[in-house]
Design a protein around this motif. Structure first.
Motif, PDB file in Angstrom:
ATOM      1  N   ASN A 226     -15.147  12.532 -35.548  1.00 66.38           N
ATOM      2  CA  ASN A 226     -13.809  11.979 -35.748  1.00 66.38           C
ATOM      3  C   ASN A 226     -12.988  12.220 -34.490  1.00 66.38           C
ATOM      4  OD1 ASN A 226     -14.214  11.087 -38.362  1.00 66.38           O
ATOM      5  ND2 ASN A 226     -13.672  13.051 -39.244  1.00 66.38           N
ATOM      6  N   ARG A 227     -12.453  11.147 -33.933  1.00 71.19           N
ATOM      7  CA  ARG A 227     -11.668  11.245 -32.712  1.00 71.19           C
ATOM      8  C   ARG A 227     -10.326  10.535 -32.890  1.00 71.19           C
ATOM      9  NH1 ARG A 227     -13.730  12.791 -27.926  1.00 71.19           N
ATOM     10  NH2 ARG A 227     -15.908  13.388 -27.936  1.00 71.19           N
ATOM     11  N   CYS A 228      -9.339  11.033 -32.188  1.00 71.00           N
ATOM     12  CA  CYS A 228      -8.001  10.451 -32.214  1.00 71.00           C
ATOM     13  C   CYS A 228      -8.061   9.018 -31.672  1.00 71.00           C
ATOM     14  CB  CYS A 228      -7.062  11.302 -31.363  1.00 71.00           C
ATOM     15  SG  CYS A 228      -5.405  10.622 -31.170  1.00 71.00           S
ATOM     16  N   GLU A 229      -7.417   8.087 -32.382  1.00 69.54           N
ATOM     17  CA  GLU A 229      -7.388   6.692 -31.940  1.00 69.54           C
ATOM     18  C   GLU A 229      -6.550   6.518 -30.676  1.00 69.54           C
ATOM     19  OE1 GLU A 229      -8.787   3.802 -33.441  1.00 69.54           O
ATOM     20  OE2 GLU A 229      -9.975   5.266 -34.542  1.00 69.54           O
ATOM     21  N   VAL A 230      -5.581   7.385 -30.484  1.00 73.69           N
ATOM     22  CA  VAL A 230      -4.667   7.256 -29.350  1.00 73.69           C
ATOM     23  C   VAL A 230      -5.248   7.897 -28.091  1.00 73.69           C
ATOM     24  CG1 VAL A 230      -2.342   7.784 -28.516  1.00 73.69           C
ATOM     25  CG2 VAL A 230      -2.712   7.284 -30.934  1.00 73.69           C
ATOM     26  N   THR A 231      -5.695   9.150 -28.204  1.00 71.03           N
ATOM     27  CA  THR A 231      -6.125   9.902 -27.025  1.00 71.03           C
ATOM     28  C   THR A 231      -7.630  10.131 -26.941  1.00 71.03           C
ATOM     29  OG1 THR A 231      -5.842  11.999 -28.168  1.00 71.03           O
ATOM     30  CG2 THR A 231      -3.944  11.148 -26.949  1.00 71.03           C
TER      31      THR A 231
ATOM     32  N   MET B 193      -6.334  13.369 -22.390  1.00 69.25           N
ATOM     33  CA  MET B 193      -7.166  12.219 -22.680  1.00 69.25           C
ATOM     34  C   MET B 193      -8.633  12.631 -22.582  1.00 69.25           C
ATOM     35  SD  MET B 193      -6.648   9.058 -23.392  1.00 69.25           S
ATOM     36  CE  MET B 193      -7.621   7.610 -23.568  1.00 69.25           C
ATOM     37  N   ALA B 194      -9.418  12.217 -23.559  1.00 73.07           N
ATOM     38  CA  ALA B 194     -10.834  12.554 -23.589  1.00 73.07           C
ATOM     39  C   ALA B 194     -11.600  11.706 -22.570  1.00 73.07           C
ATOM     40  CB  ALA B 194     -11.396  12.305 -24.982  1.00 73.07           C
ATOM     41  N   LYS B 195     -12.801  12.164 -22.264  1.00 74.58           N
ATOM     42  CA  LYS B 195     -13.652  11.408 -21.355  1.00 74.58           C
ATOM     43  C   LYS B 195     -13.962  10.046 -21.986  1.00 74.58           C
ATOM     44  CE  LYS B 195     -17.242  13.344 -19.583  1.00 74.58           C
ATOM     45  NZ  LYS B 195     -18.451  14.149 -19.342  1.00 74.58           N
ATOM     46  N   THR B 196     -13.877   9.023 -21.187  1.00 71.24           N
ATOM     47  CA  THR B 196     -14.143   7.668 -21.674  1.00 71.24           C
ATOM     48  C   THR B 196     -15.579   7.541 -22.163  1.00 71.24           C
ATOM     49  OG1 THR B 196     -12.613   6.923 -19.975  1.00 71.24           O
ATOM     50  CG2 THR B 196     -13.895   5.240 -21.086  1.00 71.24           C
ATOM     51  N   SER B 197     -16.491   8.228 -21.490  1.00 69.80           N
ATOM     52  CA  SER B 197     -17.904   8.144 -21.883  1.00 69.80           C
ATOM     53  C   SER B 197     -18.128   8.720 -23.277  1.00 69.80           C
ATOM     54  CB  SER B 197     -18.779   8.878 -20.867  1.00 69.80           C
ATOM     55  OG  SER B 197     -18.420  10.246 -20.799  1.00 69.80           O
ATOM     56  N   ALA B 198     -17.423   9.801 -23.621  1.00 65.86           N
ATOM     57  CA  ALA B 198     -17.569  10.414 -24.938  1.00 65.86           C
ATOM     58  C   ALA B 198     -17.019   9.501 -26.030  1.00 65.86           C
ATOM     59  CB  ALA B 198     -16.852  11.756 -24.979  1.00 65.86           C
ATOM     60  N   VAL B 199     -15.899   8.855 -25.737  1.00 57.77           N
ATOM     61  CA  VAL B 199     -15.301   7.937 -26.701  1.00 57.77           C
ATOM     62  C   VAL B 199     -16.212   6.733 -26.916  1.00 57.77           C
ATOM     63  CG1 VAL B 199     -13.322   6.424 -27.124  1.00 57.77           C
ATOM     64  CG2 VAL B 199     -12.965   8.683 -26.155  1.00 57.77           C
ATOM     65  N   GLU B 200     -16.766   6.199 -25.831  1.00 55.02           N
ATOM     66  CA  GLU B 200     -17.659   5.038 -25.926  1.00 55.02           C
ATOM     67  C   GLU B 200     -18.960   5.390 -26.651  1.00 55.02           C
ATOM     68  OE1 GLU B 200     -16.950   1.879 -25.209  1.00 55.02           O
ATOM     69  OE2 GLU B 200     -14.953   2.624 -24.779  1.00 55.02           O
ATOM     70  N   LYS B 201     -19.475   6.581 -26.401  1.00 58.40           N
ATOM     71  CA  LYS B 201     -20.687   7.028 -27.086  1.00 58.40           C
ATOM     72  C   LYS B 201     -20.453   7.075 -28.590  1.00 58.40           C
ATOM     73  CE  LYS B 201     -23.046  10.429 -25.293  1.00 58.40           C
ATOM     74  NZ  LYS B 201     -23.475  11.792 -24.898  1.00 58.40           N
ATOM     75  N   ASN B 202     -19.291   7.560 -28.981  1.00 60.48           N
ATOM     76  CA  ASN B 202     -18.953   7.640 -30.397  1.00 60.48           C
ATOM     77  C   ASN B 202     -18.821   6.242 -31.006  1.00 60.48           C
ATOM     78  OD1 ASN B 202     -18.558   9.620 -32.432  1.00 60.48           O
ATOM     79  ND2 ASN B 202     -16.420   9.008 -32.533  1.00 60.48           N
ATOM     80  N   LYS B 203     -18.286   5.291 -30.236  1.00 65.38           N
ATOM     81  CA  LYS B 203     -18.176   3.909 -30.717  1.00 65.38           C
ATOM     82  C   LYS B 203     -19.556   3.301 -30.934  1.00 65.38           C
ATOM     83  CE  LYS B 203     -13.697   2.731 -28.743  1.00 65.38           C
ATOM     84  NZ  LYS B 203     -12.988   1.935 -27.720  1.00 65.38           N
ATOM     85  N   ARG B 204     -20.485   3.592 -30.015  1.00 66.67           N
ATOM     86  CA  ARG B 204     -21.858   3.094 -30.172  1.00 66.67           C
ATOM     87  C   ARG B 204     -22.498   3.682 -31.417  1.00 66.67           C
ATOM     88  NH1 ARG B 204     -22.025   3.902 -24.563  1.00 66.67           N
ATOM     89  NH2 ARG B 204     -23.193   5.837 -24.806  1.00 66.67           N
ATOM     90  N   ARG B 205     -22.234   4.975 -31.668  1.00 64.37           N
ATOM     91  CA  ARG B 205     -22.771   5.621 -32.867  1.00 64.37           C
ATOM     92  C   ARG B 205     -22.237   4.955 -34.126  1.00 64.37           C
ATOM     93  NH1 ARG B 205     -22.253  11.891 -30.946  1.00 64.37           N
ATOM     94  NH2 ARG B 205     -24.219  11.968 -29.824  1.00 64.37           N
ATOM     95  N   ARG B 206     -20.938   4.654 -34.143  1.00 59.83           N
ATOM     96  CA  ARG B 206     -20.341   3.984 -35.304  1.00 59.83           C
ATOM     97  C   ARG B 206     -21.007   2.635 -35.560  1.00 59.83           C
ATOM     98  NH1 ARG B 206     -15.886   6.282 -37.533  1.00 59.83           N
ATOM     99  NH2 ARG B 206     -14.786   7.807 -36.261  1.00 59.83           N
ATOM    100  N   ALA B 207     -21.291   1.897 -34.497  1.00 60.27           N
ATOM    101  CA  ALA B 207     -21.936   0.593 -34.631  1.00 60.27           C
ATOM    102  C   ALA B 207     -23.352   0.745 -35.181  1.00 60.27           C
ATOM    103  CB  ALA B 207     -21.962  -0.121 -33.284  1.00 60.27           C
TER     104      ALA B 207
END
Length: 101
Positions: A62-67, A1-15
């Motif tokens: 691009n990040r996996c939606e699951v992990t 599982m990736a770091k939650t902070s990295a996933v959230e940062k990517n979500k902010r970038r998408r927004a």
């Protein structure tokens, strides 16, 4: 599982990319238009440079939606090879057959 902070940062970038997409497209059209005077094109280039860096689509990872895994990503399925294998073995991916020999 990736770091939650990295996933959230990517979500902010998408927004950010989504919110600035129209403005970026408009400014890029001005910059690329050879018929316009160079001063106007240069002003548009400066405005484009003043926008937030994370509003550029190339900053999205691009990040996996699951992990959340950033590597070995299948664009069509929006997941990594590892998640695909695990879900396929359980039978949750339609059309995917686990091979064994």
């Amino acid at each position: 599982m990736a770091k939650t902070s990295a996933v959230e940062k990517n979500k902010r970038r998408r927004a950010l990319v989504k919110s600035y997409a129209a403005k970026r497209k408009e400014l890029k059209a001005i910059v690329m238009d050879q018929k316009l005077p160079i001063e106007e094109r240069f002003r548009a280039q400066l405005k484009l440079a003043a926008l937030p860096r994370n509003s550029s689509a190339t900053r999205i990872r691009n990040r996996c939606e699951v992990t959340g895994r950033p590597r070995a990503y299948y664009r069509k399925l929006r997941m990594s090879r590892i998640a695909l294998r695990e879900l396929g073995a359980v039978g949750l991916v339609p059309g995917l057959v686990k091979s064994s020999w």
